[in-house]
Motif scaffolding. Structure first.
Motif, PDB file in Angstrom:
ATOM      1  N   VAL A 136     -24.106 -20.627 -28.253  1.00 30.24           N
ATOM      2  CA  VAL A 136     -25.368 -19.562 -28.112  1.00 30.24           C
ATOM      3  C   VAL A 136     -24.590 -18.184 -27.559  1.00 30.24           C
ATOM      4  CG1 VAL A 136     -26.038 -19.012 -25.504  1.00 30.24           C
ATOM      5  CG2 VAL A 136     -25.880 -21.693 -26.044  1.00 30.24           C
ATOM      6  N   SER A 137     -24.707 -17.735 -28.280  1.00 33.20           N
ATOM      7  CA  SER A 137     -24.506 -15.855 -28.397  1.00 33.20           C
ATOM      8  C   SER A 137     -25.202 -15.170 -27.965  1.00 33.20           C
ATOM      9  CB  SER A 137     -23.474 -15.819 -30.081  1.00 33.20           C
ATOM     10  OG  SER A 137     -25.127 -16.311 -31.053  1.00 33.20           O
ATOM     11  N   MET A 138     -25.319 -14.384 -27.313  1.00 32.07           N
ATOM     12  CA  MET A 138     -25.838 -13.418 -26.732  1.00 32.07           C
ATOM     13  C   MET A 138     -24.677 -11.806 -27.609  1.00 32.07           C
ATOM     14  SD  MET A 138     -27.014 -12.186 -23.238  1.00 32.07           S
ATOM     15  CE  MET A 138     -25.255 -12.166 -22.892  1.00 32.07           C
ATOM     16  N   SER A 139     -25.379 -10.718 -28.009  1.00 31.80           N
ATOM     17  CA  SER A 139     -25.060  -9.333 -28.586  1.00 31.80           C
ATOM     18  C   SER A 139     -24.653  -8.527 -26.947  1.00 31.80           C
ATOM     19  CB  SER A 139     -26.131  -8.360 -29.112  1.00 31.80           C
ATOM     20  OG  SER A 139     -25.923  -8.977 -30.246  1.00 31.80           O
ATOM     21  N   LEU A 140     -23.444  -7.762 -27.147  1.00 30.34           N
ATOM     22  CA  LEU A 140     -24.219  -7.413 -25.514  1.00 30.34           C
ATOM     23  C   LEU A 140     -24.370  -5.589 -26.446  1.00 30.34           C
ATOM     24  CD1 LEU A 140     -21.567  -8.571 -23.701  1.00 30.34           C
ATOM     25  CD2 LEU A 140     -23.856  -8.884 -22.755  1.00 30.34           C
ATOM     26  N   GLU A 141     -24.306  -4.474 -25.398  1.00 32.26           N
ATOM     27  CA  GLU A 141     -23.713  -2.696 -25.830  1.00 32.26           C
ATOM     28  C   GLU A 141     -22.506  -1.987 -24.949  1.00 32.26           C
ATOM     29  OE1 GLU A 141     -24.986  -1.716 -28.840  1.00 32.26           O
ATOM     30  OE2 GLU A 141     -26.470  -3.067 -28.689  1.00 32.26           O
ATOM     31  N   PRO A 142     -21.413  -2.328 -25.594  1.00 36.67           N
ATOM     32  CA  PRO A 142     -21.385  -3.264 -26.982  1.00 36.67           C
ATOM     33  C   PRO A 142     -20.655  -4.411 -26.838  1.00 36.67           C
ATOM     34  CG  PRO A 142     -19.446  -1.803 -25.974  1.00 36.67           C
ATOM     35  CD  PRO A 142     -20.568  -1.435 -24.624  1.00 36.67           C
ATOM     36  N   GLY A 143     -20.389  -5.252 -28.322  1.00 34.26           N
ATOM     37  CA  GLY A 143     -19.531  -6.448 -28.098  1.00 34.26           C
ATOM     38  C   GLY A 143     -20.527  -7.298 -28.146  1.00 34.26           C
ATOM     39  N   ALA A 152     -17.981 -12.646 -14.876  1.00 36.15           N
ATOM     40  CA  ALA A 152     -19.330 -12.859 -14.650  1.00 36.15           C
ATOM     41  C   ALA A 152     -19.587 -13.701 -15.495  1.00 36.15           C
ATOM     42  CB  ALA A 152     -20.473 -11.229 -14.675  1.00 36.15           C
ATOM     43  N   VAL A 153     -19.448 -14.120 -16.405  1.00 37.68           N
ATOM     44  CA  VAL A 153     -19.521 -15.150 -17.634  1.00 37.68           C
ATOM     45  C   VAL A 153     -18.715 -16.870 -17.394  1.00 37.68           C
ATOM     46  CG1 VAL A 153     -19.533 -16.081 -20.568  1.00 37.68           C
ATOM     47  CG2 VAL A 153     -20.857 -13.684 -19.725  1.00 37.68           C
ATOM     48  N   VAL A 154     -17.642 -16.090 -17.084  1.00 43.63           N
ATOM     49  CA  VAL A 154     -16.913 -17.307 -16.907  1.00 43.63           C
ATOM     50  C   VAL A 154     -17.694 -18.403 -15.605  1.00 43.63           C
ATOM     51  CG1 VAL A 154     -14.882 -18.816 -15.869  1.00 43.63           C
ATOM     52  CG2 VAL A 154     -14.607 -16.840 -18.172  1.00 43.63           C
ATOM     53  N   PHE A 155     -18.005 -17.090 -14.305  1.00 43.54           N
ATOM     54  CA  PHE A 155     -17.881 -18.076 -13.238  1.00 43.54           C
ATOM     55  C   PHE A 155     -19.538 -18.475 -13.531  1.00 43.54           C
ATOM     56  CE2 PHE A 155     -21.045 -17.447  -9.811  1.00 43.54           C
ATOM     57  CZ  PHE A 155     -20.067 -17.943  -8.226  1.00 43.54           C
ATOM     58  N   ALA A 156     -20.400 -17.611 -13.603  1.00 42.41           N
ATOM     59  CA  ALA A 156     -21.926 -18.638 -14.680  1.00 42.41           C
ATOM     60  C   ALA A 156     -21.906 -19.818 -14.833  1.00 42.41           C
ATOM     61  CB  ALA A 156     -22.584 -17.664 -15.340  1.00 42.41           C
ATOM     62  N   GLN A 173     -10.130 -14.514 -20.473  1.00 43.50           N
ATOM     63  CA  GLN A 173      -9.121 -14.280 -21.087  1.00 43.50           C
ATOM     64  C   GLN A 173      -9.343 -13.444 -22.253  1.00 43.50           C
ATOM     65  OE1 GLN A 173      -6.223 -16.157 -22.161  1.00 43.50           O
ATOM     66  NE2 GLN A 173      -5.882 -16.444 -19.784  1.00 43.50           N
ATOM     67  N   ARG A 174      -9.001 -12.261 -22.312  1.00 42.74           N
ATOM     68  CA  ARG A 174      -9.163 -11.947 -23.338  1.00 42.74           C
ATOM     69  C   ARG A 174      -8.609 -11.785 -24.776  1.00 42.74           C
ATOM     70  NH1 ARG A 174      -6.430  -5.864 -23.558  1.00 42.74           N
ATOM     71  NH2 ARG A 174      -6.220  -6.841 -21.293  1.00 42.74           N
ATOM     72  N   ASP A 175      -9.890 -11.977 -25.533  1.00 43.75           N
ATOM     73  CA  ASP A 175      -9.676 -12.992 -27.146  1.00 43.75           C
ATOM     74  C   ASP A 175      -8.861 -11.985 -28.069  1.00 43.75           C
ATOM     75  OD1 ASP A 175     -11.061 -14.103 -29.751  1.00 43.75           O
ATOM     76  OD2 ASP A 175     -11.791 -12.610 -30.417  1.00 43.75           O
ATOM     77  N   SER A 176      -8.664 -12.622 -29.251  1.00 44.25           N
ATOM     78  CA  SER A 176      -7.366 -11.464 -29.842  1.00 44.25           C
ATOM     79  C   SER A 176      -8.162  -9.554 -30.347  1.00 44.25           C
ATOM     80  CB  SER A 176      -7.112 -12.402 -31.169  1.00 44.25           C
ATOM     81  OG  SER A 176      -7.788 -12.880 -31.905  1.00 44.25           O
ATOM     82  N   GLU A 177      -9.067 -10.175 -30.225  1.00 49.58           N
ATOM     83  CA  GLU A 177      -9.952  -8.991 -31.474  1.00 49.58           C
ATOM     84  C   GLU A 177     -10.061  -8.496 -30.480  1.00 49.58           C
ATOM     85  OE1 GLU A 177     -12.048 -12.092 -34.593  1.00 49.58           O
ATOM     86  OE2 GLU A 177     -12.740 -10.758 -34.299  1.00 49.58           O
ATOM     87  N   SER A 178     -11.096  -8.630 -28.858  1.00 51.84           N
ATOM     88  CA  SER A 178     -11.150  -8.132 -28.062  1.00 51.84           C
ATOM     89  C   SER A 178     -10.639  -6.128 -27.280  1.00 51.84           C
ATOM     90  CB  SER A 178     -11.891  -8.501 -26.821  1.00 51.84           C
ATOM     91  OG  SER A 178     -12.235  -9.946 -26.956  1.00 51.84           O
ATOM     92  N   ASP A 185     -14.741  -7.008 -27.691  1.00 53.33           N
ATOM     93  CA  ASP A 185     -15.164  -5.714 -26.732  1.00 53.33           C
ATOM     94  C   ASP A 185     -16.350  -5.285 -25.251  1.00 53.33           C
ATOM     95  OD1 ASP A 185     -13.770  -4.867 -28.492  1.00 53.33           O
ATOM     96  OD2 ASP A 185     -15.770  -5.131 -30.411  1.00 53.33           O
ATOM     97  N   ALA A 186     -16.620  -6.685 -24.433  1.00 58.23           N
ATOM     98  CA  ALA A 186     -16.479  -6.419 -23.693  1.00 58.23           C
ATOM     99  C   ALA A 186     -15.780  -6.065 -22.495  1.00 58.23           C
ATOM    100  CB  ALA A 186     -17.292  -7.835 -23.289  1.00 58.23           C
TER     101      ALA A 186
END
Length: 210
Positions: A150-157, A182-186, A203-208, A174-175
């Protein structure tokens, strides 16, 4: 001079010798019936495959067949037996009964149980992914068996949530950290099988770039 019986011709008397629950079945290549191969099908769905190999003429190789599966077969669970074709149907049936059918019956049941569990897991994964996507505005869903994304585009990220069996993987690119928390909790509350400690943070992604 009497020609020796082919495997396809032997299948019927072998099935009779095995008992009334077995039926011979043709093996086809396109529309052509093969003479060097045949199947024996049990009323409960089990199947045995008989064949005379080109590199071993005069002998039948008999093995248990299984439905399509990703069951992790172990050593010995797909063994075959080899017998001379001139042994006669009764002797061949006795060999099958003693050396092949008991193990094949047990493994066939394990494969059926595994397939049933995988099918249930696929259904649960699909339901969870679609339900989760419905709660995320603009989310996209891709389902592949017991895995779903499941993927969702953010502004940005972007938020990417992977469901793989009983595991959940969350990647945020980039979030802000607040979105990660919030996402981990939800997700941990939405999927009751997933245990998330109260103090766990995203957790921070290597590209984040938080």
């Amino acid at each position: 001079m009497t020609l020796p019986l082919t495997v396809a011709e032997l299948a019927h008397p072998i099935a009779l010798a095995l008992g009334g629950n077995w039926r011979p079945q043709q093996v086809l290549h396109g529309a052509q019936e093969l003479a060097h191969a045949a199947n024996l099908t049990h009323l409960d769905g089990r199947q045995l495959h008989l064949s005379e190999r080109y590199d071993d003429p005069g002998h039948i190789h008999i093995r248990g067949a299984f439905p399509a599966t990703d069951y992790p077969f172990r050593r010995g669970e797909r063994d075959s037996v080899r017998v001379a074709m001139d042994e006669g149907p009764a002797q061949i049936a006795t060999l099958i009964s003693n050396r092949l059918i008991p193990a094949h019956r047990a493994v066939h049941q394990r494969v059926k149980d595994h397939n049933r569990e995988q099918a249930a897991l696929c259904r649960r994964t699909e339901e969870a992914a679609r339900d989760l996507a419905a709660r995320l505005p603009g989310a996209r869903t891709r389902i592949d068996g017991t895995s779903a994304y499941v993927s969702m585009s953010l502004e940005p990220g972007e938020v990417r949530i992977g469901l793989d069996g009983g595991a959940v993987n969350i990647v945020l690119q980039d979030a802000p950290l607040i979105i990660a928390d919030a996402v981990v909790f939800a997700v941990s509350r939405f999927l009751p099988d997933i245990q998330t400690p109260e103090d766990e943070r995203g957790q921070r992604d290597s590209e984040s770039d938080f």
